[in-house]
Design an enzyme around this catalytic site. Structure first.
Site, PDB file in Angstrom:
ATOM      1  N   PRO A 132       0.767  -1.252   0.000  1.00 49.54           N
ATOM      2  CG  PRO A 132       0.007  -0.955   2.186  1.00 49.54           C
ATOM      3  CD  PRO A 132       0.704  -1.940   1.288  1.00 49.54           C
ATOM      4  CB  CYS A 133       3.040   2.831  -2.505  1.00 48.91           C
ATOM      5  SG  CYS A 133       2.157   2.450  -4.026  1.00 48.91           S
TER       6      CYS A 133
END
Length: 168
Positions: A132-133
């Site tokens: 989850p950047c």
């Protein structure tokens, strides 16, 4: 981690944030890319088109977009430097529904003075959404760049905050 089968295949999945090209190397997920992804994967990095072998990622993405999954449970095979892999591993520790600044991410990887290098590694994450950047934001709370575009980043953060603008 290096999968025993290094054959790459890809397929395109329809999602609420648009089509996603998903890539597997052997049985492991090695890429999740938006249309117009920046930086774009080199054409040879996505392998040949193939529809089979993507059921698990398809199911888990559907659960995520449906609000029933907060963490992905998939075999992953991202390709990057040792430093990039450290950053990507730290991204997976950011809790669902929370955001960190690039500075906090730099601290998490033990490099508090390397914020720009950490931001660069974050930007090269080949496993969008799954790693989850999108949960990393600017110091002021601004939604800084995202490989899928800032609009998609907002949609993903809205989904995770419980105030979805696009999702049922």
């Amino acid at each position: 981690m290096t999968p025993t089968d290094s054959t790459r295949h890809h397929t395109v999945l329809d999602t609420p944030v648009g089509p996603l090209t998903v890539v597997r190397t052997g049985a492991a997920l090695s890429g999740v890319y938006f249309p117009g992804h920046r930086p774009a994967p080199a054409p040879g990095r996505i392998g040949t088109a193939r529809a089979d072998g993507f059921d698990e990622i398809r199911d888990q993405l559907a659960e995520y977009f449906g609000g029933r999954r907060r963490r992905f449970d998939l075999e992953l095979a991202p390709v990057g430097t040792e430093f990039q892999n450290e950053v990507w591993a730290a991204l997976r520790t950011i809790p669902y529904g929370e955001t960190w600044t690039y500075s906090a991410l730099a601290v998490a990887v033990g490099r508090p003075t390397s914020v720009r290098a950490v931001a660069s590694a974050n930007a090269r994450n080949p496993l969008s959404i799954v790693v989850p950047c999108h949960r990393v934001i600017g110091m002021s709370g601004s939604l800084t760049g995202f490989a899928g575009g800032v609009e998609r980043k907002r949609l993903l953060l809205d989904l995770e905050s419980g105030t979805p603008t696009l999702f049922p």
